[in-house]
Design an enzyme around this catalytic site. Sequence first.
Site, PDB file in Angstrom:
ATOM      1  N   ASP A  52      -6.783  68.755 -50.779  1.00  0.00           N
ATOM      2  CA  ASP A  52      -7.124  69.988 -51.314  1.00  0.00           C
ATOM      3  C   ASP A  52      -6.294  70.787 -51.942  1.00  0.00           C
ATOM      4  OD1 ASP A  52      -5.800  71.224 -49.345  1.00  0.00           O
ATOM      5  OD2 ASP A  52      -7.412  71.163 -47.852  1.00  0.00           O
ATOM      6  N   ASP A  54      -4.856  74.894 -52.803  1.00  0.00           N
ATOM      7  CA  ASP A  54      -4.883  76.302 -52.399  1.00  0.00           C
ATOM      8  C   ASP A  54      -4.515  77.428 -53.580  1.00  0.00           C
ATOM      9  OD1 ASP A  54      -5.718  75.597 -49.448  1.00  0.00           O
ATOM     10  OD2 ASP A  54      -3.588  74.846 -49.670  1.00  0.00           O
ATOM     11  N   ASP A 128       6.708  77.504 -45.772  1.00  0.00           N
ATOM     12  CA  ASP A 128       7.488  76.912 -44.721  1.00  0.00           C
ATOM     13  C   ASP A 128       8.764  75.852 -45.354  1.00  0.00           C
ATOM     14  OD1 ASP A 128       5.692  75.241 -45.631  1.00  0.00           O
ATOM     15  OD2 ASP A 128       4.871  74.551 -43.500  1.00  0.00           O
TER      16      ASP A 128
HETATM   17  P1  ATP Z   1      -1.886  69.426 -46.271  1.00  0.00           P
HETATM   18  O1  ATP Z   1      -3.087  70.354 -47.039  1.00  0.00           O
HETATM   19  O2  ATP Z   1      -1.672  68.299 -47.363  1.00  0.00           O
HETATM   20  O3  ATP Z   1      -1.667  69.217 -44.744  1.00  0.00           O
HETATM   21  P2  ATP Z   1      -0.351  71.781 -47.074  1.00  0.00           P
HETATM   22  O4  ATP Z   1       1.035  71.977 -47.302  1.00  0.00           O
HETATM   23  O5  ATP Z   1      -1.288  71.983 -48.154  1.00  0.00           O
HETATM   24  O6  ATP Z   1      -0.592  70.464 -46.468  1.00  0.00           O
HETATM   25  P3  ATP Z   1      -1.757  73.753 -45.461  1.00  0.00           P
HETATM   26  O7  ATP Z   1      -1.758  73.861 -44.030  1.00  0.00           O
HETATM   27  O8  ATP Z   1      -3.067  73.214 -46.510  1.00  0.00           O
HETATM   28  O9  ATP Z   1      -0.693  72.836 -45.747  1.00  0.00           O
HETATM   29  O10 ATP Z   1      -0.910  75.126 -46.102  1.00  0.00           O
HETATM   30  C1  ATP Z   1      -1.080  75.338 -47.434  1.00  0.00           C
HETATM   31  C2  ATP Z   1       0.255  75.966 -47.614  1.00  0.00           C
HETATM   32  O11 ATP Z   1       0.488  77.169 -46.831  1.00  0.00           O
HETATM   33  C3  ATP Z   1       1.535  75.262 -47.387  1.00  0.00           C
HETATM   34  O12 ATP Z   1       1.765  74.265 -48.202  1.00  0.00           O
HETATM   35  C4  ATP Z   1       2.607  76.284 -47.121  1.00  0.00           C
HETATM   36  O13 ATP Z   1       3.209  76.545 -48.248  1.00  0.00           O
HETATM   37  C5  ATP Z   1       1.880  77.393 -46.447  1.00  0.00           C
HETATM   38  N1  ATP Z   1       1.878  77.410 -45.037  1.00  0.00           N
HETATM   39  C6  ATP Z   1       0.811  76.738 -44.314  1.00  0.00           C
HETATM   40  N2  ATP Z   1       1.394  76.865 -42.727  1.00  0.00           N
HETATM   41  C7  ATP Z   1       2.132  77.336 -42.869  1.00  0.00           C
HETATM   42  C8  ATP Z   1       3.173  77.777 -41.874  1.00  0.00           C
HETATM   43  N3  ATP Z   1       2.993  77.888 -40.401  1.00  0.00           N
HETATM   44  N4  ATP Z   1       4.200  78.601 -41.932  1.00  0.00           N
HETATM   45  C9  ATP Z   1       4.502  78.928 -43.194  1.00  0.00           C
HETATM   46  N5  ATP Z   1       3.848  78.431 -44.636  1.00  0.00           N
HETATM   47  C10 ATP Z   1       2.787  77.733 -44.270  1.00  0.00           C
HETATM   48 MG    MG Z   2      -3.519  71.988 -48.077  1.00  0.00          MG
END
Ligand code: ATP
Ligand code: MG
Length: 484
Positions: A52, A54, A128
Amino acid sequence: MQTLRASKCGLSTAQLPSSILDVIDALTKAGYEAYIVGGGVRDLILGLNPKDFDAVTNATPAQVKEVFGRRCRIIGRRFELAHVYAGRELIEVATFRAPPKKAVTSASGMILRDNNWGTIEQDFARRDFSINAMYYQPRKGIVLDFCHAIDDIKNKTLRLLGDPTLRFEEDPVRMLRTLRFAAKLNFSIAPEILEIFTPEMTQLLRDISPHRLYDESQKLFTMGHLNRVLPMLIDFDIWRQLFADISPDISTFIERAAINTDQRIQIGKTINPAFFYAVLLWKPFLERCNFYLSKGVVPAEARAQAGLDVLKRQATRTIIPRFAETFIREVWEMQTRLLNPKPQQIQALSTHARFRAGFDFLLLREKSGDDTTQGMGVWWDAYQQMTTDEKERAISQYNRQRAKSRRKTATEDVVETKLVAVEIEPLVNEPEPRSRRERKSRAKPERPVQSASSNRSEIGYDHPILKRKRVKRDLSQVVFGPTQ
Ligand code: ATP
Ligand code: MG
């Protein structure tokens, strides 16, 4: 901070769905800054298919709501976000965040609330991993890179922003995210993380709610690299934090189920994460069944109670939603039905809603060397490929073998093998609603919570389970009795 040309990173607007472009455009038109950030940018640069996209902006959630009106909903308390509906898709729009104020962190440094708005530089530092902190403005064709994240992508390295100890203390779930991204992207974990990623550090996961841990375990199960992450969960001592009574050991059954799950995801098939829980908890379930059987509990009751016990214990780590609990117990109960079906109910069983999952489970057990399935996995596999006539013959033959092995009289075993619709008794009885059960258990504190893996807890002659009367059934209605 360096500004990279999007095209140099392999990015173009043609890769983006119109939903995310609509959101970026509407926010920009209203005078706000807006970027795509996180996994979407990371995965596109890596040539992967993002799950997805964001968005992040300097507009507050209330201002985002003003821009999108009824298409927007503000959600979350700990972490407030705007959900914007663009066509049939939902885009998460976050506001730039500054470090949290002291008052909203716990004694151990965990962030309890994170709604302090800030600048893009502050927002970057709150993310993160470096590879998750690239800000892509598709219309300007630029990527803002505050920490040479592009080099970490090239070197396939997972690096936390800031001090790793502090970042894990702020949010222990980042430990799970470390393993998830390392497995999913096949990246190495930076040495400064490895140094502090100790079993003591993983103890911090005890402070995380079972709801959040369930969500994270779902992500681990469904990312497509479950088989790669399982040994990592053991090596980093995370396994113990996620699974209450499952010994940290990857059996052939678990490994096959993990490979199977990954393969299904690869070819775009749906998966039910509860299925993998059913696999993980199968051994504790059998142990608990044996415990009850050794105390003289009748088999059907032993299975029902063992299922409830094992799931209750697991819920102390990862809460399992009620529908998933029911699914797991039904898959387990199906094992008994599929192993020793009554001939006249075979056809009805094969069209039962839980047949597919139960059969997949049985076949996986069999292929993993579990000979207690007595070859019934292969039998059901063949049965499904047969024509109606072949099915009738197969049932007759099964019936004769069954009769022989049970040494019953011929008259008793004459059954109608014509394929007729037969009703099937429910696989499991729904437990009472959680709130009522909790109220009840609070009223009766003398009933101990029993461990699924140990036989320490005793069932005395006056234990409630032994007192429970066997359900009186109208035998003409019974389609599948308990296998005894
Ligand atoms: P995926 O959606 O592929 O699992 P993602 O990196 O997009 O991976 P998400 O959980 O959708 O992960 O979160 C979007 C973004 O928000 C992350 O890329 C990160 O920058 C931030 N983020 C999410 N969770 C955390 C956290 N626990 N601590 C710090 N930053 C976070
Ligand atoms: Mg994501």
